[in-house]
Design an enzyme around this catalytic site. Structure first.
Site, PDB file in Angstrom:
ATOM      1  CD  GLU A 159      41.440  49.044  30.910  1.00  0.00           C
ATOM      2  OE1 GLU A 159      42.556  48.949  31.610  1.00  0.00           O
ATOM      3  OE2 GLU A 159      40.367  48.221  31.301  1.00  0.00           O
ATOM      4  CD  GLU A 276      35.063  45.939  30.287  1.00  0.00           C
ATOM      5  OE1 GLU A 276      35.769  45.861  31.583  1.00  0.00           O
ATOM      6  OE2 GLU A 276      35.793  46.126  29.373  1.00  0.00           O
TER       7      GLU A 276
HETATM    8  O1  G3I Z   1      45.568  31.997  29.992  1.00  0.00           O
HETATM    9  C1  G3I Z   1      46.143  31.964  31.240  1.00  0.00           C
HETATM   10  C2  G3I Z   1      46.392  30.579  31.751  1.00  0.00           C
HETATM   11  O2  G3I Z   1      47.168  29.677  30.516  1.00  0.00           O
HETATM   12  C3  G3I Z   1      47.306  30.523  32.981  1.00  0.00           C
HETATM   13  O3  G3I Z   1      47.397  29.031  33.506  1.00  0.00           O
HETATM   14  C4  G3I Z   1      46.739  31.218  34.127  1.00  0.00           C
HETATM   15  C5  G3I Z   1      47.423  31.465  35.167  1.00  0.00           C
HETATM   16  O4  G3I Z   1      48.130  32.489  35.233  1.00  0.00           O
HETATM   17  O5  G3I Z   1      46.328  32.664  33.367  1.00  0.00           O
HETATM   18  C6  G3I Z   1      45.732  32.637  32.452  1.00  0.00           C
HETATM   19  O6  G3I Z   1      45.497  34.039  31.930  1.00  0.00           O
HETATM   20  C7  G3I Z   1      44.765  34.713  32.699  1.00  0.00           C
HETATM   21  C8  G3I Z   1      43.724  35.588  31.706  1.00  0.00           C
HETATM   22  O7  G3I Z   1      42.863  36.388  32.510  1.00  0.00           O
HETATM   23  C9  G3I Z   1      42.659  34.358  31.241  1.00  0.00           C
HETATM   24  O8  G3I Z   1      42.152  33.587  32.239  1.00  0.00           O
HETATM   25  C10 G3I Z   1      45.644  35.974  33.277  1.00  0.00           C
HETATM   26  O9  G3I Z   1      46.621  35.303  34.082  1.00  0.00           O
HETATM   27  C11 G3I Z   1      44.780  37.089  33.860  1.00  0.00           C
HETATM   28  O10 G3I Z   1      45.302  38.213  34.310  1.00  0.00           O
HETATM   29  C12 G3I Z   1      43.347  37.485  32.825  1.00  0.00           C
HETATM   30  O11 G3I Z   1      42.703  38.289  33.787  1.00  0.00           O
HETATM   31  C13 G3I Z   1      41.649  39.132  32.686  1.00  0.00           C
HETATM   32  C14 G3I Z   1      42.067  40.465  33.089  1.00  0.00           C
HETATM   33  O12 G3I Z   1      41.253  41.371  32.194  1.00  0.00           O
HETATM   34  C15 G3I Z   1      43.494  41.032  32.314  1.00  0.00           C
HETATM   35  O13 G3I Z   1      43.692  42.416  32.610  1.00  0.00           O
HETATM   36  C16 G3I Z   1      40.380  38.724  33.400  1.00  0.00           C
HETATM   37  O14 G3I Z   1      39.886  37.505  33.217  1.00  0.00           O
HETATM   38  C17 G3I Z   1      39.283  39.878  32.741  1.00  0.00           C
HETATM   39  O15 G3I Z   1      38.067  39.665  33.319  1.00  0.00           O
HETATM   40  C18 G3I Z   1      39.651  41.176  32.799  1.00  0.00           C
HETATM   41  O16 G3I Z   1      38.939  41.910  32.078  1.00  0.00           O
HETATM   42  C19 G3I Z   1      39.260  43.171  32.014  1.00  0.00           C
HETATM   43  C20 G3I Z   1      38.880  43.651  30.499  1.00  0.00           C
HETATM   44  O17 G3I Z   1      39.503  43.013  29.716  1.00  0.00           O
HETATM   45  C21 G3I Z   1      39.149  45.260  30.260  1.00  0.00           C
HETATM   46  N1  G3I Z   1      38.515  46.014  31.579  1.00  0.00           N
HETATM   47  C22 G3I Z   1      38.704  45.535  32.822  1.00  0.00           C
HETATM   48  C23 G3I Z   1      38.519  44.131  32.977  1.00  0.00           C
HETATM   49  C24 G3I Z   1      38.881  43.586  34.421  1.00  0.00           C
HETATM   50  O18 G3I Z   1      40.230  43.667  34.635  1.00  0.00           O
END
Ligand code: G3I
Length: 471
Positions: A159, A276
């Site tokens: 990205e 994805e």
């Molecule tokens: O690990 C922490 C945890 O300790 C905490 O308690 C919790 C509550 O805030 O957050 C957890 O981290 C989260 C992480 O996922 C792991 O679950 C983040 O807040 C959350 O923002 C993160 O979201 C991920 C997102 O990427 C981040 O940008 C999504 O799961 C994931 O599906 C998404 O995947 C991305 C690809 O990497 C790139 N392309 C887009 C796609 C969708 O956004």
């Protein structure tokens, strides 16, 4: 060994007219087995809940049965693997690599250089170009080096292009601190560590056309430059997070647009991978059966690109079940191929049937190297099909089916070996055309026009699928 069991005392009243058996498929065929037959990868992420043991057992059972490629939703990103400077954590990544190796699956690495999920300590260096270059190089050398030979492909950069007018994403710490050449360096450093890994640039909204004003158009110009400069880029990952056409009025993405990108990349000897995929509906709306069937067709249209374009080999879905999906964060829902109860949705059927019916194009381009064969060959075809007492071919039952068999005759489908079965009929594009329950030993496929179809009979764990010609 094909065996047949007498119908369970059913007096067969239907006239057995016209028989159209074209071919049948082993009942234990899966997306994975069919993908491997077609030489492609079909996969899904291991959701972050999997790493924490927060998923029901059948999630993993489905995952390893149906898919042959895997990527971690979050566990190989910068913040997960180098949470503090110089301190690397590979535990979750190792867990996934071990799972993949135990189940013969290919591993995608996601993602080395991305503006998101970068730990705060990196941002402290955003005004120090040389230090930032060292940080990125050290990260790549350690992470790629740790999984060298185990991770088959990497999203080296994710990205980096802005969402609006086509230009670089300015608020990326890598762009701000180094400039767009961080991309060139990241690919060169990754290739130096693992020259056998396939290296991808990954991004979203690449299915919206390749005109120069579109994101994919801008990307194509960069790929041409990278290739011309000898940058080791092997693939472009199209995330393909799309919304169902009827709920997103601004939906301007399409399978055809993505296919155009694939064809332009093919000219550069660069692959396209769908990395994805999810096809969501707006949150909060009621999603009907016909909506889900239309969603299945869109899934199938993206799969067609993978099956039909020689430089496209990967169809990876960003989740298994709607219950564990990031989509709610995007105000979307129900974008995957299994429902909240881990039951297959129409989209699963569409993909499965498409894989079963896909006929690779005959390679007409080969030069004629045949020598004239003067021997006479016996052209009589020995029919090895096992027939039943009235001359009807018996549809092979597959191992593990127990005693369930089926016969088709005209518009009547006969099912033996079970007292109750679910019958679904699909057209050759994987669209459901008929569905019923069979409790009498046969069903009339009423209202189905003559033609080729796929019929699936499910009874308990039995899942018999065959292509039929109704006439
Ligand atoms: O690990 C922490 C945890 O300790 C905490 O308690 C919790 C509550 O805030 O957050 C957890 O981290 C989260 C992480 O996922 C792991 O679950 C983040 O807040 C959350 O923002 C993160 O979201 C991920 C997102 O990427 C981040 O940008 C999504 O799961 C994931 O599906 C998404 O995947 C991305 C690809 O990497 C790139 N392309 C887009 C796609 C969708 O956004």
């Amino acid at each position: 060994m094909r065996t047949r069991f007498p119908f369970s005392g059913i007096a067969l009243c239907a006239a057995l007219i016209g028989v159209g058996i074209t071919s049948s498929f082993a009942a234990d065929e899966t997306l994975r087995s069919l993908a491997e037959k077609n030489g492609i990868y079909i996969g899904a992420i291991l959701n972050s809940q999997w790493f924490n043991g927060g998923l029901p057992g059948n999630y993993e059972q489905i995952h390893k049965t149906q898919f042959n490629i895997v990527v971690a939703e979050n566990e190989m990103k910068f913040d997960a693997t180098e949470p503090s400077e110089g301190r690397f954590n590979y535990n979750n990544g190792d867990k996934m690599v071990k799972y993949a190796q135990q189940n013969g699956m290919r591993v995608r690495g996601h993602a080395l250089a991305w503006h998101s999920q970068v730990p705060n300590w990196v941002n402290n260096y955003k005004n120090d170009k040389q230090k930032l270059l060292k940080v990125l190089k050290n990260h790549i050398e350690n992470v790629v080096g740790h999984w060298k030979g185990q991770v088959a492909e990497w999203d080296v950069v994710n990205e980096a292009i802005s969402n609006n007018e086509p230009q670089w994403r300015s608020y990326s710490v890598w762009y701000q601190g180094i400039g767009p050449e961080f991309i060139d360096s990241a690919f060169v450093w990754t290739h130096a560590v693992d020259p056998d890994a396939e290296l991808c640039y990954n991004d979203y909204n690449l299915e919206q056309g390749i005109n120069p004003k579109a994101k994919a158009g801008f990307l194509l110009e960069q790929v041409k430059r990278w290739v011309a400069n000898g940058i080791p880029i092997h693939c472009v990952g199209s995330q393909t997070h799309v919304e169902d056409t009827t709920t997103d009025k601004h939906f301007i993405g399409s399978p055809d647009s993505l296919r155009s990108l694939a064809r332009e990349l093919a000219k550069l000897n660069v692959k396209l991978k769908i990395t994805e995929l999810d096809i969501g509906f707006k949150s909060g709306i009621n999603v009907s059966k016909s909506d889900l069937e239309r969603q299945g067709q869109t899934f199938r249209q993206y799969l067609d690109i993978v099956l039909e374009e020689p430089n496209v080999d990967t169809y990876l879905i960003w989740g298994v079940s709607d219950k564990w999906s990031w989509l709610s964060g995007l105000n979307r829902q129900k974008g995957l191929i299994y429902d909240d109860n881990l039951q297959p949705k129409p989209a699963f059927d569409s993909i499965l049937v498409r894989l079963q019916t896909f006929e690779p194009p005959q390679d007409t381009a080969t030069t004629d190297t045949t020598t004239t064969d003067t021997t006479t060959t016996d052209t009589t075809v020995t029919d090895t099909t096992t027939k039943d007492s009235i001359g009807l071919p018996i549809i092979p039952q597959s191992a593990g089916l127990g005693s369930v068999t089926m016969h088709i005759a005209g518009h009547t489908l006969f099912i033996a070996g079970t007292l109750s079965a679910k019958v679904d009929v699909f057209d050759m594009q994987g669209r459901p055309v008929f569905s019923t329950k069979c409790e009498k030993g046969f069903v009339e496929l009423n209202g189905i026009a003559d033609g080729l179809y796929m019929v699936r009979v499910r009874s308990g764990s039995a899942n018999l699928v065959q292509r039929i010609a109704v006439k």
